[in-house]
Design a protein around this motif. Structure first.
Motif, PDB file in Angstrom:
ATOM      1  N   LYS A  50       0.827  -1.214   0.000  1.00 25.30           N
ATOM      2  CA  LYS A  50       0.000   0.000   0.000  1.00 25.30           C
ATOM      3  C   LYS A  50       0.856   1.257   0.000  1.00 25.30           C
ATOM      4  O   LYS A  50       0.563   2.220  -0.712  1.00 25.30           O
ATOM      5  CB  LYS A  50      -0.922   0.015   1.221  1.00 25.30           C
ATOM      6  CG  LYS A  50      -2.081  -0.936   1.131  1.00 25.30           C
ATOM      7  CD  LYS A  50      -2.969  -0.744   2.339  1.00 25.30           C
ATOM      8  CE  LYS A  50      -3.016  -2.017   3.122  1.00 25.30           C
ATOM      9  NZ  LYS A  50      -3.805  -1.924   4.349  1.00 25.30           N
ATOM     10  N   GLU A  51       1.900   1.248   0.798  1.00 21.09           N
ATOM     11  CA  GLU A  51       2.776   2.426   0.866  1.00 21.09           C
ATOM     12  C   GLU A  51       3.468   2.664  -0.475  1.00 21.09           C
ATOM     13  O   GLU A  51       3.581   3.802  -0.930  1.00 21.09           O
ATOM     14  CB  GLU A  51       3.813   2.260   1.980  1.00 21.09           C
ATOM     15  CG  GLU A  51       4.612   3.512   2.215  1.00 21.09           C
ATOM     16  CD  GLU A  51       5.522   3.419   3.426  1.00 21.09           C
ATOM     17  OE1 GLU A  51       6.002   4.479   3.851  1.00 21.09           O
ATOM     18  OE2 GLU A  51       5.744   2.308   3.947  1.00 21.09           O
ATOM     19  N   ARG A  52       3.900   1.613  -1.121  1.00 18.52           N
ATOM     20  CA  ARG A  52       4.553   1.756  -2.427  1.00 18.52           C
ATOM     21  C   ARG A  52       3.580   2.334  -3.454  1.00 18.52           C
ATOM     22  O   ARG A  52       3.944   3.235  -4.219  1.00 18.52           O
ATOM     23  CB  ARG A  52       5.094   0.412  -2.893  1.00 18.52           C
ATOM     24  CG  ARG A  52       5.897   0.534  -4.176  1.00 18.52           C
ATOM     25  CD  ARG A  52       6.608  -0.744  -4.541  1.00 18.52           C
ATOM     26  NE  ARG A  52       7.619  -1.041  -3.538  1.00 18.52           N
ATOM     27  CZ  ARG A  52       7.785  -2.232  -2.972  1.00 18.52           C
ATOM     28  NH1 ARG A  52       7.015  -3.242  -3.296  1.00 18.52           N
ATOM     29  NH2 ARG A  52       8.719  -2.425  -2.058  1.00 18.52           N
ATOM     30  N   ILE A  53       2.358   1.860  -3.463  1.00 18.25           N
ATOM     31  CA  ILE A  53       1.342   2.376  -4.398  1.00 18.25           C
ATOM     32  C   ILE A  53       1.083   3.857  -4.106  1.00 18.25           C
ATOM     33  O   ILE A  53       1.074   4.693  -5.015  1.00 18.25           O
ATOM     34  CB  ILE A  53       0.024   1.568  -4.284  1.00 18.25           C
ATOM     35  CG1 ILE A  53       0.236   0.147  -4.794  1.00 18.25           C
ATOM     36  CG2 ILE A  53      -1.098   2.255  -5.063  1.00 18.25           C
ATOM     37  CD1 ILE A  53      -0.897  -0.811  -4.437  1.00 18.25           C
ATOM     38  N   ARG A  54       0.907   4.181  -2.844  1.00 17.69           N
ATOM     39  CA  ARG A  54       0.622   5.559  -2.449  1.00 17.69           C
ATOM     40  C   ARG A  54       1.768   6.500  -2.803  1.00 17.69           C
ATOM     41  O   ARG A  54       1.557   7.598  -3.326  1.00 17.69           O
ATOM     42  CB  ARG A  54       0.336   5.592  -0.949  1.00 17.69           C
ATOM     43  CG  ARG A  54      -0.179   6.906  -0.440  1.00 17.69           C
ATOM     44  CD  ARG A  54      -0.559   6.816   1.025  1.00 17.69           C
ATOM     45  NE  ARG A  54       0.500   6.358   1.880  1.00 17.69           N
ATOM     46  CZ  ARG A  54       1.479   7.141   2.323  1.00 17.69           C
ATOM     47  NH1 ARG A  54       1.514   8.396   2.000  1.00 17.69           N
ATOM     48  NH2 ARG A  54       2.411   6.653   3.108  1.00 17.69           N
ATOM     49  N   LEU A  55       2.994   6.066  -2.550  1.00 21.04           N
ATOM     50  CA  LEU A  55       4.135   6.929  -2.831  1.00 21.04           C
ATOM     51  C   LEU A  55       4.408   7.066  -4.327  1.00 21.04           C
ATOM     52  O   LEU A  55       4.835   8.132  -4.782  1.00 21.04           O
ATOM     53  CB  LEU A  55       5.371   6.425  -2.091  1.00 21.04           C
ATOM     54  CG  LEU A  55       5.297   6.631  -0.579  1.00 21.04           C
ATOM     55  CD1 LEU A  55       6.468   5.956   0.119  1.00 21.04           C
ATOM     56  CD2 LEU A  55       5.254   8.105  -0.231  1.00 21.04           C
ATOM     57  N   ASP A  56       4.168   6.014  -5.089  1.00 19.63           N
ATOM     58  CA  ASP A  56       4.297   6.146  -6.549  1.00 19.63           C
ATOM     59  C   ASP A  56       3.290   7.167  -7.076  1.00 19.63           C
ATOM     60  O   ASP A  56       3.622   8.002  -7.915  1.00 19.63           O
ATOM     61  CB  ASP A  56       4.092   4.799  -7.250  1.00 19.63           C
ATOM     62  CG  ASP A  56       5.300   3.887  -7.106  1.00 19.63           C
ATOM     63  OD1 ASP A  56       6.385   4.361  -6.690  1.00 19.63           O
ATOM     64  OD2 ASP A  56       5.166   2.674  -7.401  1.00 19.63           O
ATOM     65  N   LEU A  57       2.068   7.108  -6.574  1.00 23.95           N
ATOM     66  CA  LEU A  57       1.061   8.090  -6.961  1.00 23.95           C
ATOM     67  C   LEU A  57       1.503   9.491  -6.539  1.00 23.95           C
ATOM     68  O   LEU A  57       1.392  10.457  -7.312  1.00 23.95           O
ATOM     69  CB  LEU A  57      -0.297   7.747  -6.347  1.00 23.95           C
ATOM     70  CG  LEU A  57      -1.436   8.731  -6.621  1.00 23.95           C
ATOM     71  CD1 LEU A  57      -1.709   8.869  -8.105  1.00 23.95           C
ATOM     72  CD2 LEU A  57      -2.691   8.302  -5.875  1.00 23.95           C
ATOM     73  N   ALA A  58       2.038   9.620  -5.332  1.00 21.25           N
ATOM     74  CA  ALA A  58       2.507  10.926  -4.844  1.00 21.25           C
ATOM     75  C   ALA A  58       3.608  11.485  -5.734  1.00 21.25           C
ATOM     76  O   ALA A  58       3.635  12.691  -6.019  1.00 21.25           O
ATOM     77  CB  ALA A  58       3.002  10.804  -3.406  1.00 21.25           C
ATOM     78  N   ARG A  59       4.506  10.648  -6.199  1.00 26.72           N
ATOM     79  CA  ARG A  59       5.577  11.110  -7.095  1.00 26.72           C
ATOM     80  C   ARG A  59       5.001  11.695  -8.375  1.00 26.72           C
ATOM     81  O   ARG A  59       5.433  12.746  -8.844  1.00 26.72           O
ATOM     82  CB  ARG A  59       6.529   9.963  -7.410  1.00 26.72           C
ATOM     83  CG  ARG A  59       7.458   9.604  -6.281  1.00 26.72           C
ATOM     84  CD  ARG A  59       8.417   8.480  -6.689  1.00 26.72           C
ATOM     85  NE  ARG A  59       9.267   8.119  -5.583  1.00 26.72           N
ATOM     86  CZ  ARG A  59       9.095   7.040  -4.821  1.00 26.72           C
ATOM     87  NH1 ARG A  59       8.097   6.203  -5.056  1.00 26.72           N
ATOM     88  NH2 ARG A  59       9.920   6.790  -3.827  1.00 26.72           N
ATOM     89  N   TRP A  60       4.029  11.012  -8.956  1.00 26.54           N
ATOM     90  CA  TRP A  60       3.430  11.506 -10.201  1.00 26.54           C
ATOM     91  C   TRP A  60       2.599  12.759  -9.961  1.00 26.54           C
ATOM     92  O   TRP A  60       2.553  13.652 -10.801  1.00 26.54           O
ATOM     93  CB  TRP A  60       2.607  10.413 -10.881  1.00 26.54           C
ATOM     94  CG  TRP A  60       3.521   9.420 -11.534  1.00 26.54           C
ATOM     95  CD1 TRP A  60       3.722   8.120 -11.164  1.00 26.54           C
ATOM     96  CD2 TRP A  60       4.391   9.659 -12.644  1.00 26.54           C
ATOM     97  NE1 TRP A  60       4.657   7.552 -11.981  1.00 26.54           N
ATOM     98  CE2 TRP A  60       5.085   8.463 -12.902  1.00 26.54           C
ATOM     99  CE3 TRP A  60       4.655  10.767 -13.445  1.00 26.54           C
ATOM    100  CZ2 TRP A  60       6.019   8.347 -13.929  1.00 26.54           C
ATOM    101  CZ3 TRP A  60       5.584  10.661 -14.469  1.00 26.54           C
ATOM    102  CH2 TRP A  60       6.252   9.462 -14.702  1.00 26.54           C
TER     103      TRP A  60
END
Length: 125
Positions: A50-60
């Protein structure tokens, strides 16, 4: 001549905003797809997933914020009024703060992945 430059600048700014919208749309679609897969697969490490998905979205989202700021700068670049300059300053401040906090969160995640406490310092992302 100045009118032509204003028209072209407005068109470019609109194109940059469209690029930001496309980036956000694609990032959200990818994050949604990955979240659904994570939800259905019952990962062994769900919090990390979940954290990886959230942070990838945050980067974009941070990238898209930069695009929208660029569009605002373009719109204000040609013969701005003091009102437009004030609005740009407020928008730039808000977007910079959003980017700052997104980057802090990304840096914290990177530090946790490396096992360093605190999550401070610069990021290599």
């Amino acid at each position: 001549m100045e009118g032509t430059v204003k028209v072209w600048t407005a068109l470019v700014a609109t194109g940059v905003e469209a690029a930001a919208a496309l980036i956000i749309t694609l990032a959200v679609l990818i994050a949604t797809w990955r979240a659904l897969k994570a939800f259905l697969s019952r990962s062994a490490v769900p919090d990390l997933t979940k954290e990886r998905i959230r942070l990838d979205l945050a980067r974009w989202l941070a990238v898209a914020l930069e695009f929208t700021l660029a569009a605002d700068i373009l719109r204000t670049a040609i013969a701005p009024t003091w009102d437009e300059i004030g609005k740009l300053a407020a928008i730039a401040t808000l977007r910079t703060l959003l980017n700052y906090f997104l980057q802090r969160e990304i840096d914290g995640h990177t530090a946790r992945q490396r096992g360093t406490p605190g999550g401070g310092g610069s990021s290599e992302t």
